[in-house]
Design a protein around this motif. Structure first.
Motif, PDB file in Angstrom:
ATOM      1  N   ARG A   1       4.926  16.052 -20.676  1.00  0.00           N
ATOM      2  CA  ARG A   1       4.257  15.080 -21.523  1.00  0.00           C
ATOM      3  C   ARG A   1       3.968  13.772 -20.787  1.00  0.00           C
ATOM      4  N   SER A   2       4.181  13.769 -19.486  1.00  0.00           N
ATOM      5  CA  SER A   2       3.926  12.573 -18.692  1.00  0.00           C
ATOM      6  C   SER A   2       3.668  12.985 -17.248  1.00  0.00           C
ATOM      7  N   ILE A   3       3.168  12.045 -16.449  1.00  0.00           N
ATOM      8  CA  ILE A   3       2.947  12.323 -15.034  1.00  0.00           C
ATOM      9  C   ILE A   3       4.275  12.552 -14.323  1.00  0.00           C
ATOM     10  N   ALA A   4       5.301  11.787 -14.673  1.00  0.00           N
ATOM     11  CA  ALA A   4       6.617  11.979 -14.051  1.00  0.00           C
ATOM     12  C   ALA A   4       7.133  13.395 -14.310  1.00  0.00           C
ATOM     13  N   GLU A   5       6.976  13.867 -15.538  1.00  0.00           N
ATOM     14  CA  GLU A   5       7.418  15.221 -15.859  1.00  0.00           C
ATOM     15  C   GLU A   5       6.567  16.263 -15.139  1.00  0.00           C
ATOM     16  N   LEU A   6       5.264  15.988 -14.990  1.00  0.00           N
ATOM     17  CA  LEU A   6       4.397  16.913 -14.270  1.00  0.00           C
ATOM     18  C   LEU A   6       4.818  17.019 -12.812  1.00  0.00           C
TER      19      LEU A   6
ATOM     20  N   ALA B   1       7.762  16.429 -11.480  1.00  0.00           N
ATOM     21  CA  ALA B   1       9.029  17.151 -11.397  1.00  0.00           C
ATOM     22  C   ALA B   1       8.841  18.646 -11.625  1.00  0.00           C
ATOM     23  N   TYR B   2       8.021  18.992 -12.602  1.00  0.00           N
ATOM     24  CA  TYR B   2       7.757  20.404 -12.913  1.00  0.00           C
ATOM     25  C   TYR B   2       7.106  21.098 -11.726  1.00  0.00           C
ATOM     26  N   ALA B   3       6.074  20.473 -11.134  1.00  0.00           N
ATOM     27  CA  ALA B   3       5.359  21.092 -10.017  1.00  0.00           C
ATOM     28  C   ALA B   3       6.260  21.247  -8.802  1.00  0.00           C
ATOM     29  N   LYS B   4       7.101  20.249  -8.526  1.00  0.00           N
ATOM     30  CA  LYS B   4       7.976  20.319  -7.358  1.00  0.00           C
ATOM     31  C   LYS B   4       9.073  21.360  -7.518  1.00  0.00           C
ATOM     32  N   SER B   5       9.375  21.746  -8.752  1.00  0.00           N
ATOM     33  CA  SER B   5      10.425  22.745  -8.993  1.00  0.00           C
ATOM     34  C   SER B   5       9.913  24.165  -8.851  1.00  0.00           C
ATOM     35  N   ARG B   6       8.592  24.300  -8.619  1.00  0.00           N
ATOM     36  CA  ARG B   6       7.985  25.629  -8.511  1.00  0.00           C
ATOM     37  C   ARG B   6       7.214  25.735  -7.202  1.00  0.00           C
ATOM     38  N   PRO B   7       7.592  26.707  -6.362  1.00  0.00           N
ATOM     39  CA  PRO B   7       6.925  26.833  -5.055  1.00  0.00           C
ATOM     40  C   PRO B   7       5.416  27.015  -5.172  1.00  0.00           C
ATOM     41  N   GLU B   8       4.982  27.691  -6.240  1.00  0.00           N
ATOM     42  CA  GLU B   8       3.547  27.935  -6.409  1.00  0.00           C
ATOM     43  C   GLU B   8       2.822  26.718  -6.989  1.00  0.00           C
ATOM     44  N   GLY B   9       3.597  25.735  -7.449  1.00  0.00           N
ATOM     45  CA  GLY B   9       2.991  24.537  -7.996  1.00  0.00           C
ATOM     46  C   GLY B   9       2.369  24.770  -9.356  1.00  0.00           C
ATOM     47  N   VAL B  10       1.297  24.038  -9.638  1.00  0.00           N
ATOM     48  CA  VAL B  10       0.594  24.150 -10.907  1.00  0.00           C
ATOM     49  C   VAL B  10      -0.880  24.438 -10.638  1.00  0.00           C
ATOM     50  N   THR B  11      -1.550  25.023 -11.626  1.00  0.00           N
ATOM     51  CA  THR B  11      -2.977  25.315 -11.497  1.00  0.00           C
ATOM     52  C   THR B  11      -3.792  24.241 -12.207  1.00  0.00           C
ATOM     53  N   TYR B  12      -4.950  23.934 -11.651  1.00  0.00           N
ATOM     54  CA  TYR B  12      -5.843  22.987 -12.315  1.00  0.00           C
ATOM     55  C   TYR B  12      -7.279  23.456 -12.193  1.00  0.00           C
TER      56      TYR B  12
ATOM     57  N   PRO C   1       2.448  20.558  -5.072  1.00  0.00           N
ATOM     58  CA  PRO C   1       1.549  21.682  -4.842  1.00  0.00           C
ATOM     59  C   PRO C   1       0.674  21.942  -6.058  1.00  0.00           C
ATOM     60  N   MET C   2      -0.652  22.072  -5.830  1.00  0.00           N
ATOM     61  CA  MET C   2      -1.595  22.325  -6.915  1.00  0.00           C
ATOM     62  C   MET C   2      -2.610  23.355  -6.442  1.00  0.00           C
ATOM     63  N   LEU C   3      -2.897  24.330  -7.277  1.00  0.00           N
ATOM     64  CA  LEU C   3      -3.850  25.397  -6.956  1.00  0.00           C
ATOM     65  C   LEU C   3      -5.127  25.178  -7.749  1.00  0.00           C
ATOM     66  N   HIS C   4      -6.245  25.038  -7.037  1.00  0.00           N
ATOM     67  CA  HIS C   4      -7.527  24.778  -7.684  1.00  0.00           C
ATOM     68  C   HIS C   4      -8.129  26.066  -8.236  1.00  0.00           C
TER      69      HIS C   4
END
Length: 333
Positions: A146-151, A153-164, A187-190
């Motif tokens: 629900r915030s950039i800080a949480e995003l 933390a969430y992305a750094k906890s996952r090797p695959e990152g997040v998709t956008y 990490p972010m996957l386009h």
């Protein structure tokens, strides 16, 4: 429009012996004051109905109403806008053929695309920044942040990152994701789409986790709870949605990505003519009817002048060149 009557006054008659350079300067000023001396063409290098076309028609109508000269929009499409841009490059530099384009064509494509037939700095003179639209980062309702800080933390906890998602490879909103990945160290996957509507559909469905898009295009979905707004990509909050914070204020330093539309002329257009065009455009933009029309399109009026607009183009070009090269982004064109 016929040239103004320049019969010398008594004081002017006493000055007829001035140097030729003064006479030349006066002649150029008279030519600028006469703009437009014939019909004006605004080249909008995209299909009718989009924001570039809509804005071009508003500007053309204002020029025609204010000057009495015809002003038309030429939708010279193809090659992601490059065909229309090249047509203006080859036009007579007299202020009667102008180019209206979005930011990416001026600040991203010169680095992203190979074999362009034009050079923005060499071939075009900035006339005016016309309007801006804020961009926003939203997330799918099933993403537990629900915030950039949480995003982060969430992305750094996952090797695959997040998709956008974004409207396409090399778009300003694609590069916004690359810049966030770089600045926040996540990490972010386009996931590229051909336009924003299908991208939004997939984010609402939870098939992609994040989306960078224009705020006006997604505001209804935010307020309807279909997606969650995390932050604006602009330097300041938007009066349209003042409750949404900016990435800058949330700790992502130097993050200022605004969608904008600008007007340019061929490079050799005289400075006096450019100034006359800018003055006319400023009057059009601040007319009540124009302001209402642009607000209805989700745009914010600006009339940033020749020098400031040129500085903006150079600054953003340098920013995107660094992102494109460091992330090895290629358009295939």
């Amino acid at each position: 429009m016929p040239p103004h009557d320049r019969r010398p006054t008594r004081r002017a008659a006493l000055s007829l012996g001035l140097a030729a350079s003064v006479a030349l300067r006066a002649g150029r000023t008279a030519a600028a004051e006469a703009w437009p001396g014939r019909p004006v063409t605004i080249v909008a290098p995209f299909t009718p109905g989009g924001p570039v076309d809509v804005l071009a028609r508003v500007i053309a109508q204002g020029i025609q109403a204010g000057s009495g000269q015809a002003a038309v929009v030429d939708n010279r499409t193809g090659a992601q806008g490059n065909i229309g841009i090249d047509a203006v490059r080859r036009a007579a530099p007299d202020g009667h053929t102008l180019l209206l384009v979005p930011a990416g064509n001026l600040t991203i494509n010169p680095t992203l695309m190979n074999n362009l037939t034009f050079d923005v700095e060499r071939d075009f003179a900035p006339v005016s920044l016309l309007a801006t639209a804020p961009n926003v980062l939203v997330c799918a309702p099933n993403l537990p942040v629900r915030s950039i800080a949480e995003l982060v933390a969430y992305a750094k906890s996952r090797p695959e990152g997040v998709t956008y998602a974004s409207p396409g490879v090399g778009s300003q909103l694609h590069l916004a994701g690359e810049l966030l990945s770089q600045r926040a160290g996540i990490p972010m996957l386009h996931v590229p789409y051909r336009g924003s509507s299908q991208a939004l559909t997939d984010v609402v469905a939870g098939n992609v986790q994040l989306l960078f898009t224009n705020l006006p295009a997604v505001l209804a979905a935010i307020r309807g709870g279909q997606v969650r707004a995390l932050a604006l990509t602009t330097a300041t909050r938007s009066p349209t949605a003042p409750e949404i914070p900016t990435l800058e204020e949330l700790g992502v330093a130097g993050f200022d990505i605004t969608s904008w539309y600008g007007l340019l002329a061929p490079r050799a257009t005289p400075a006096e003519t450019l100034a006359a065009i800018h003055a006319a455009i400023r009057a059009v933009l601040h007319a009540a009817a124009t302001a209402a029309s642009l607000r209805a399109q989700g745009l914010t009026i600006t009339d940033e002048g020749l020098v400031e607009f040129g500085t903006r183009i150079r600054r953003e070009t340098a920013t995107w060149a660094e992102v494109i090269r460091s992330r090895n982004i290629q358009s295939g064109l």
